[in-house]
Design an enzyme around this catalytic site. Structure first.
Site, PDB file in Angstrom:
ATOM      1  N   GLU A 166       0.821  -1.210   0.000  1.00  0.00           N
ATOM      2  CA  GLU A 166       0.000   0.000   0.000  1.00  0.00           C
ATOM      3  C   GLU A 166       0.858   1.266   0.000  1.00  0.00           C
ATOM      4  O   GLU A 166       1.200   1.793   1.062  1.00  0.00           O
ATOM      5  CB  GLU A 166      -0.937   0.021   1.212  1.00  0.00           C
ATOM      6  CG  GLU A 166      -1.867   1.232   1.233  1.00  0.00           C
ATOM      7  CD  GLU A 166      -2.821   1.249   2.411  1.00  0.00           C
ATOM      8  OE1 GLU A 166      -3.573   2.233   2.552  1.00  0.00           O
ATOM      9  OE2 GLU A 166      -2.817   0.285   3.201  1.00  0.00           O
ATOM     10  N   LYS A 208      -2.358  -1.976  -3.326  1.00  0.00           N
ATOM     11  CA  LYS A 208      -3.420  -1.131  -2.779  1.00  0.00           C
ATOM     12  C   LYS A 208      -2.998   0.334  -2.925  1.00  0.00           C
ATOM     13  O   LYS A 208      -2.478   0.937  -1.982  1.00  0.00           O
ATOM     14  CB  LYS A 208      -3.688  -1.468  -1.306  1.00  0.00           C
ATOM     15  CG  LYS A 208      -4.834  -0.653  -0.689  1.00  0.00           C
ATOM     16  CD  LYS A 208      -5.145  -1.078   0.736  1.00  0.00           C
ATOM     17  CE  LYS A 208      -6.251  -0.213   1.337  1.00  0.00           C
ATOM     18  NZ  LYS A 208      -6.634  -0.638   2.701  1.00  0.00           N
ATOM     19  N   SER A 249      -9.737   4.044  -0.220  1.00  0.00           N
ATOM     20  CA  SER A 249     -10.703   5.125  -0.433  1.00  0.00           C
ATOM     21  C   SER A 249     -10.121   6.491  -0.105  1.00  0.00           C
ATOM     22  O   SER A 249     -10.562   7.503  -0.662  1.00  0.00           O
ATOM     23  CB  SER A 249     -11.968   4.881   0.391  1.00  0.00           C
ATOM     24  OG  SER A 249     -11.659   4.691   1.757  1.00  0.00           O
TER      25      SER A 249
END
Length: 746
Positions: A166, A208, A249
């Site tokens: 990520e 991610k 998000s």
């Protein structure tokens, strides 16, 4: 873990982060409240339909659900892969720097081994990058951050865990979307170079990343712009070997995150992206859940429903093929519903009596379909989704009330029989009302398709059962209101096409607004139509049909009655069927008939009770009454009497009465002509017309023009007010022959 139509729930908030989230709902963060909340997430029914994995916080690995299983094992039992966040948070690159690096590599191998024993099957590590000046600390963040992520991923593979990598470029700041794209491009290049150096097998990682978004201080970019910018960066940086890209998000609302994810997947179809493009959302899935839960046990079911709904919306955004299938169902349903409007044209070919016999069973079937669909399919579906019972009740009442207000506002009721009003402006109200009705129906039924295609099909079939008798009636009303057959058919289809428009609106907004409320709302619509419009009509006409079984007094409204307009001295005379509401006006009409003329009539029309009883108990199966009107004032009345004795069922009799001020204007001839048409439609073979031989010469002449011929003259059958006797002249017309058109039709 990588499945089309599914994504990952990030429930790995650190202790400080979840404390802030709980504070937002007035709840203290304790191990018990954290356990209760994360058990709520893990025990949400049907979550596995849209979520393939859940990222947990370290302490959650030992927490248990209600049946005593640990949360990781409870998730595995339902086919959801449990994972764990393994980084230990961020520290500044230097004491004064805004740039940060993530720590936690020390002892990571041992921790990963322990996490696997506790049930974790993947891990997650997050590095953050701030968009700003390209200073020395920024370069350290990019390069060292990539190195840390690569070392973490390699250690995961050694412990047989899948690493989620990520690298998040933050939305903080006032940068443009292009600046975010440039930084993300640089960061991801560095990350994949580091992964390559550490021999990380890209086939067994999940990326991610952030979406490419403008900074919070700049404003929003459209989903299409976000999709374009994001895919441009991914195509330049992410190898095809990576199986899945699960976006975070990062500062987006729940609706924005879903809309942007859907736009990315739709845009990716144009070049067949090599990766699955899915979600790994935390706040975008959980914010509505926390708001609904509020830490209260009684709110658990509602909170679970919120989680399932948001997961379903994002799962739909990922499964583009599924979304396209839903869109295809919505479009197909809309086109077919519009096509049902053409069923009204059957009134042009079916005999009215046949149509009358068909309509009542269709109305009864529609009533059962609508009410049954609402109570046995739609409301159970809403309850199974976990929606609050009170909220469902309110939405049902709202749907019921919406259609009630629509009817009252437009002065329109569903015309499931073909009896109609005489005022042509009402036909426009019917079209407007039908269009609005179909638009709302499209909104609601498309929502059921998006929730469950099977529920959508059931709901559509119930609505279609209602539409068939309605469209038959609407078409007849338009024809009677003065529309040509082609215009009536065209505008009926156009009003039906608003169903498709409503469906497309729902589809377009489904990822931006919560459309689950449309199910109980549509149920309220169906209950209103069935209970308020259809059942009363079935009861009304069912009662008279029962009478018909014994004494043949069934009331059959005229089906598909086309209007007839006569031009008389420049004025328009309308001819239409008599309605029960015409009683008062009919009494006024008969009062204008002279006493001398009343002597030749069969009934005592001077008695108001006689006229009122006739108007209130119209029986179209025995007597078909037509009225001629000038400026809505009755100026003529004609009736066709059917004989039901077996030997004379093929013979009818017509009677005509004209206002003295409107005689010698061909109104009687127009009424006669229309009555003969009705007789022909009802399979009569001949029609009789009886008049006083030497006292009603204009009536004889009007009948002769149409084709009536004298067949008998019986002496002294009438006596006038003075007692003078007059012969009865009986004229007859073979209705199977061609007869002249009515006078001055326009």
């Amino acid at each position: 873990m990588v499945q089309s139509g599914k994504g990952i729930l990030a429930a790995d908030e650190s202790l400080p982060t979840i404390a802030r989230r709980f504070a937002g709902i007035g709840l203290e963060s304790s191990e018990q409240t954290r356990r209760d909340y994360r058990a709520l997430l893990a025990e949400t029914d049907d979550l596995e339909r849209h979520v393939s994995g859940v990222i947990l916080f370290e302490e959650t690995l030992d927490h248990k659900v209600s049946d005593g299983q640990t949360i990781p094992h409870a998730l595995q039992a339902r086919g959801i892969v449990p994972g764990v966040k393994v980084d230990k948070g961020t520290i500044p690159v230097s004491p004064s720097s805004v740039h940060k690096l993530t720590q936690g590599l020390d002892g990571l191998a041992e921790r990963l081994s322990g996490y696997r024993e506790q049930g974790a099957r993947f891990a997650k590590w997050r590095n953050v990058y701030r968009v700003g000046a390209s200073d020395a600390d920024y370069k350290v963040t990019v390069n060292m951050g990539a190195e840390i992520l690569a070392r973490y991923a390699a250690l995961c593979h050694q412990q047989d865990l899948v690493p989620i990598v990520e690298p998040e470029v933050l939305m903080d700041g006032a940068h443009e979307i292009e600046h975010c794209a440039a930084v993300t491009l640089e960061v991801q290049h560095a990350v994949f170079q580091a992964l390559y150096r550490h021999n990380v097998d890209l086939r067994y990682i999940v990326l991610k990343p952030n979406m490419i978004l403008p900074g919070e201080g700049v404003g929003k970019a459209s989903p299409d712009r976000v999709a374009e910018a994001t895919l441009q960066v991914l195509m330049q940086t992410v190898p095809a070997a990576v199986p899945s890209i699960n976006f975070l998000s990062g500062g987006q609302t729940d609706l924005e995150a879903t809309a942007n994810l859907q736009a990315i997947n739709q845009a990716a179809r144009s070049f067949t992206a090599p990766w699955l493009l899915s979600f790994s959302y935390g706040r975008a899935l959980q914010a509505p859940v926390l708001k609904a839960w509020q830490g209260r046990p009684e709110n658990v079911a509602v909170a679970k429903a919120e989680l399932l709904h948001r997961a379903a919306m994002n799962g739909g955004a990922v499964a583009v093929d599924k979304r396209v299938s839903e869109l295809e169902w919505i479009v197909l349903g809309g086109v077919l519903m519009s096509g049902i409007a053409m069923v009204g044209s059957v009134t042009l070919v079916l005999k009215p009596a046949t149509l009358d016999r068909l309509l009542l069973p269709l109305v009864a079937f529609a009533a059962g379909s609508l009410i049954g669909g609402a109570f046995f399919h739609m409301l159970p579906a809403a309850l199974e989704a976990g929606s609050d019972g009170l909220a469902i009740g309110i939405l049902v009442v709202a749907g019921f009330s919406a259609f009630f207000i629509l009817e009252q506002f437009l002065h329109w009721r569903h015309c499931h029989r073909t009896q109609s009003d005489r005022r042509q402006p009402l036909t426009y109200l019917i079209l407007i009302g039908d269009g609005l009705h179909n638009f709302l129906g499209g909104l609601a039924i498309a929502g059921t398709f998006l929730i469950d295609v099977r529920l959508g099909i059931t709901t559509w079939l119930a609505a279609a059962a209602h539409e068939i008798p309605q469209e038959l009636g609407d078409f007849g009303v338009l024809i009677h209101g003065g529309w040509s057959k082609s215009s009536a058919l065209l505008f009926n289809v156009l009003s039906g096409s608003t169903f498709l428009l409503g469906g497309l609106v729902t589809y377009a907004l489904s990822t931006q607004v919560d459309i689950s409320w449309l199910i109980p709302f549509a149920a309220g619509n169906f209950i209103y139509i069935g209970a308020s419009d259809l059942v009363p009509e079935v009861n009304k006409h069912g009662e008279v049909m029962d009478k018909d079984m014994n004494n043949d007094t069934t009331v059959y409204p005229l089906a598909g009655f086309p209007a007839l307009h006569l031009a008389v001295d420049g004025d328009r005379i309308d001819i239409r069927p008599m309605l029960p509401s015409d009683g008062a006006a009919l009494q006024q009409f008969f009062q204008r008939i002279s006493e001398q003329d009343r002597y030749y009539l069969r009934d005592d029309i001077a008695d108001p009770e006689v006229v009122a009883n006739w108007a209130e108990n119209l029986n179209y199966n025995r007597v078909i009454p037509l009225l001629a009107l000038h400026d809505e004032r009755i100026v003529g009345e004609g009736t066709l009497h059917r004989r039901h004795a077996a030997a004379r069922r093929h013979v009818g009799e017509v009677r005509i009465t004209i206002d003295p001020q409107y005689r010698d204007k061909a109104i009687g001839r127009g009424l006669l002509h229309k009555l003969v048409e009705v007789a022909k439609e009802r399979d009569l073979e001949s029609v009789l017309f009886e008049i006083a031989a030497d006292a009603e010469e204009p009536a004889r002449q009007a009948a002769a023009v149409i084709g009536f011929v004298p067949v008998a003259q019986i002496p002294d059958q009438f006596r006038d007010a003075d007692g003078t006797a007059h012969d009865s002249l009986i004229m007859c017309l073979n209705v199977r022959q061609e007869f002249p058109p009515p006078p001055s039709i326009f």
